[in-house]
Design an enzyme around this catalytic site. Structure first.
Site: not given
Length: 917
Positions: A578, A145
């Site tokens: 999020k 990532h």
């Protein structure tokens, strides 16, 4: 007097700090050393004594640094963060060993505790316990990532330092040996100081594969077999009839690296095939090395020990016919196995291994044939009175072969549902003009897709040139089919659909799998798992309904029979956070799991949940043991996969012994949760209703700030390092899905990482304070008492608050305010930061009231001490990072040295926080 258990940790930190200081003085001069030491002492004084004069002195000193001094300070404190982590890991090992040496009761999270709990408290028969593992699957999955900031070269240096610290702990060193160890440590720290922390070029996918493979080489290949052996021995100790019982390969390490195409255009069919070959090389190299050593160890003479007919036949087939080994059938058999495996290596990888075999031989057709030959060795040793030899290196090698095969780790394929949709639409438009797939409603789409799944005829024509996207997707699936034929079906198990929001998303993937022969309708064969990934709050709420409709389709139920009636579902912690904030995300995930358990039970399908957790609490991180125990009843049942992401991979698996402990925790927690008596302690309705009310209020508060406040995007981009992270060479995948600054388009990982860097950790707590405040206002008499009871009696709520406690303890509003000063618009800056500050205070007050603590982390003094010990080294990095960001932006980013300094500070802060991405 009680001994100070942390004294050895402080000694190690002092030793490594002194060696780093000596290195700085030798390499950079006394002036640099004196400056860094003054900053360190001032920072310690401020944190230890809460000396505000020391804080002002620290800020003044850091603000006055020249560019060159700034870089030196950043480097020194960043490297110290890494060294402190090594010392802390070593201390965990030290305390675990002390616990065992003292004969203390097994700790929670250990295999001994989990097995003992099952046998003693749950009265489970050892044979039944062994049978539990027959259908279990536990799999941590490594992912690459944009926040994995560790270079492999840095990891190698850290491994050397960790080994030398361990040597000092375990061995009684003579004065000369102690001096030699100290010299070696000095050299290792010098090497670390002179090793570039950053990559000069952006990481490629193949670089990421290489990084991931280093953990197999140092940890997994050696520690997984040992863990299996320890578990088998513990079961045998409880039930002598299990003395020769061998567990199936229930614990496996998976990977996304090389197969995760969601938003990463650099993952292609060629890259996937190269990743598979690289993995195979690591596995085969390990087996060959172990066979070479085993051959030197099993020097058994036929005149002194017997051998089975099968072993003698294996030896006679060996190309090793040296007269010097004519009476050593075990050695000759091993030489034959080595020769065949060497030929397999050449057959799969196109070149011979570094150490050649004694002669040519036939390659193995598959890994099962290799396992059979090793089993022949094992059985002969056991049958002829040398079982002790079978339980050493050979036992671990046999286990490794069964777990890792020729493929090392199964690579998951992942792609966004939008991409699958476009590819299927194009294929249908060519094959069935006028189908107008994209214009169809959901029912029309499903009807078209089911028509295609009813026939063996492929959609794609070899005579048509499709778009690059479609050609690329079809090539990936064909590469997966070739991988199955080459390395075995273990090479690729799962195809994951990101952004699954309806039934057609799953059927589209099924159609594409059919194109590559991975789904064969006439045979009712499905060679991989079709795995939906539910990510947003809305998708989580709809997940059970989607799966209910899927299981109602007869053709899909027939395909599930080929997957042992097991369906995997992935849940996304990052995007749901999020989207809706920490509290709402956690609650939506919990509810989705409970609803999925009900649907799967009704349809008679085994559920395997795949948890897409990040390193940070804002992305589902936190201690794995508590997280697994907090799952709803029926949500585990021996089946669990979870992602290991970013810098957490290095923290958990960089040290082999720490890695073994983390693998143990996964097995122990899965075992305990699966064997828990379902329904015995149903969660009270009042708890569920209260949690829903808290979630609704927290959602409104979070969305109000992040998505409904004018100028919030500007505030975020100017007050954090998000722009600079996008330019850092730490991942092959772009930080945003699309160009622009919209929060919606930003990946969840850099979103969380950016808030961590500025010490706000906003995704891990924001909204909780307002939610509790509203709840208490509506329930002034009994509201707090109920929340306290939920914390004491409900593991889900307790884990949620425990994770928030840890996150809040790492925040620092004074430092965060320095980052806020980077926002150009003073009105915007003050209004948003004041909202954040107010919510932070409300959240801390609420948490302390519910948990009945005086200070954050009072319930976890070890973690509290660890985090506080880091602050004096983190604070200077944050202050310098703010100053570097200011200079960088004022100079339009043209100064490479300043840019480099920012990137080093990002690395150091991530190392100091340990779970920030």
């Amino acid at each position: 007097m009680t001994p100070d258990k942390d004294a050895p940790l402080r000694e190690d930190i002092r030793l490594l700090g002194r060696l780093l200081g000596d290195t700085v003085r030798d390499q950079q001069g006394a002036a640099s050393f004196d400056l860094i030491e003054r900053i360190r002492q001032t920072s310690v004084r401020f944190r230890r004594d809460e000396d505000l004069a020391a804080r002002r002195e620290l800020e003044d000193t850091l603000d006055a640094l020249s560019r060159e001094q700034t870089i030196q300070v950043v480097r020194a404190f960043s490297y110290f963060s890494h060294l402190a982590n090594i010392a802390e890991d070593q201390h965990h090992i030290r305390r675990s060993r002390a616990h065992l040496l003292a004969g203390s009761a097994p700790r929670e999270g250990s295999l001994a505790h989990a097995v003992g709990h099952a046998l003693d408290e749950q009265r489970l028969d050892p044979t039944d316990l062994a049978a539990f593992f027959d259908t279990a699957l536990i799999s941590p999955v490594l992912t690459a990532h944009p926040t994995e900031v560790q270079r492999k070269s840095i990891l190698n240096c850290q491994t050397v330092i960790a080994r030398l610290l361990d040597e000092r702990d375990r061995m009684q060193l003579t004065p000369d040996e102690a001096e030699a160890n100290l010299d070696a440590l000095r050299r290792a720290v010098l090497t670390l100081w002179q090793t570039r922390m950053l990559r000069p070029a952006k990481l490629s996918v193949i670089d990421e594969v290489n990084n991931g493979l280093s953990y197999f080489e140092t940890t997994f290949l050696r520690e997984l077999p040992r863990l299996y052996a320890a578990l088998e021995d513990r079961l045998a100790g409880a039930q002598p009839a299990l003395a020769n019982h061998e567990l199936p390969a229930f614990l496996q390490v998976g990977s996304w690296i090389g197969g995760d195409r969601d938003g990463n255009p650099y993952v292609t069919a060629d890259v996937l095939e190269e990743a598979l070959a690289m993995q195979a090389r690591v596995a085969l190299d390990y087996y060959l090395d172990e066979l070479h050593t085993l051959g030197s160890q099993l020097s058994l003479s036929q005149g002194l020990v017997g051998a089975s007919d099968a072993l003698l036949a294996l030896a006679d087939r060996s190309p090793d016919q040296s007269p010097h080994r004519s009476d050593e059938p075990y050695r000759r058999a091993i030489a034959g196995i080595y020769a065949r495996l060497s030929a397999t290596y050449r057959n799969l990888l196109g070149h011979p291994p570094a150490r050649h075999a004694v002669a040519e031989a036939e390659p193995y057709a598959d890994v099962a044939a290799l396992a059979d030959d090793l089993d022949t060795l094992h059985r002969s040793l056991v049958a002829n009175g040398t079982a002790a030899l079978a339980r050493g290196r050979l036992r671990h090698l046999r286990r490794a072969v069964r777990v890792f095969g020729f493929h090392l780790a199964p690579i998951d394929l992942r792609q966004n549902s939008d991409v699958h949709e476009r590819v299927v639409a194009e294929l249908l438009e060519v094959a069935r003009p006028g189908a107008a797939y994209l214009a169809q409603d959901e029912a029309g789409r499903c009807a078209l897709l089911l028509d295609e799944l009813a026939t063996a005829r492929p959609l794609a024509s070899p005579h048509v040139r499709y778009s690059d996207d479609s050609e690329g997707e079809l090539a990936i699936f064909r590469a997966a089919r070739r991988a199955h034929l080459r390395y075995g079906r273990g090479a690729i198990h799962n195809c994951i659909i990101s952004k699954t929001d309806d039934l057609s998303d799953l059927l589209e993937l099924a159609v594409l799998l059919k194109e590559a022969g991975l789904l064969r309708p006439l045979e009712k064969a499905l060679d991989v798992n079709i795995v939906p990934l539910f990510e947003t709050i809305g998708d989580l709420e709809n997940a059970a309904g989607v799966m209910d409709r899927l299981f109602s389709i007869p053709v899909y139920r027939e395909l599930l029979a080929a997957r042992d009636q097991t369906q995997e579902v992935m849940l996304g912690y990052s995007d749901s956070n999020k989207d809706g904030g920490f509290l709402t995300s956690g609650w939506a995930l919990y509810k989705a799991e409970g609803e999925l358990v009900e649907v799967f039970g009704r349809h008679g399908v085994r559920l395997r949940l795949f948890h897409g957790r990040g390193g940070s609490v804002g992305r589902g991180g936190g201690p794995s043991y508590q997280a697994i125990l907090a799952q709803p009843d029926g949500a585990v049942q021996g089946q669990i996969r979870l992602t290991e992401q970013g810098e957490v991979i290095a923290a958990k698996y960089g040290n082999p012994e720490v890695g073994r402990r983390n693998l143990e925790v996964l097995v122990a927690a899965t075992l305990e949760t699966s064997l828990r008596r379902d329904g015995g302690d149903a969660t009270p309705r009042t708890f569920l209703d209260t949690m829903q009310a808290l979630s609704d209020a927290a959602f409104t508060c979070y969305r109000g700030l992040v998505y409904e406040t004018p100028g919030f995007e500007q505030y975020f981009w100017e007050s954090t390092v998000i722009s600079e992270i996008a330019g850092l060479n730490i991942g092959s995948r772009p930080a945003s899905r699309k160009k622009g600054t919209r929060i919606d388009d930003l990946r969840a990982i850099p979103w969380v990482f950016s808030w961590s860097q500025c010490r706000l950790m906003l995704p891990g707590w924001f909204g909780f304070g307002s939610a509790v405040k509203q709840w208490l206002a509506a329930h002034p008499k009994d509201g707090l008492g109920l929340l306290q009871r939920m914390y004491r009696e409900w593991s889900f709520f307790a884990t949620l608050l425990s994770n928030m406690d840890m996150v809040l303890s790492k925040t620092d509003l004074a430092i965060a305010s320095r980052y806020a000063e980077l926002v150009k618009d003073p009105v915007l800056r003050d209004s948003i930061f004041e909202r954040i500050r107010s919510e932070w205070k409300d959240t801390v007050d609420a948490l302390l009231a519910i948990t009945e603590q005086v200070e954050l982390l009072d319930a976890n003094p070890l973690l509290k001490r660890s985090i506080r010990n880091r602050f004096p080294y983190l604070d200077p990095l944050n202050h310098v990072q703010v100053e570097l960001l200011r200079r960088h932006r004022e100079g339009n980013g043209e100064d490479a040295r300043i840019r480099n300094g920012i990137h080093i500070s990002i690395n150091g802060i991530a190392a100091g926080l340990r779970n920030s991405g």
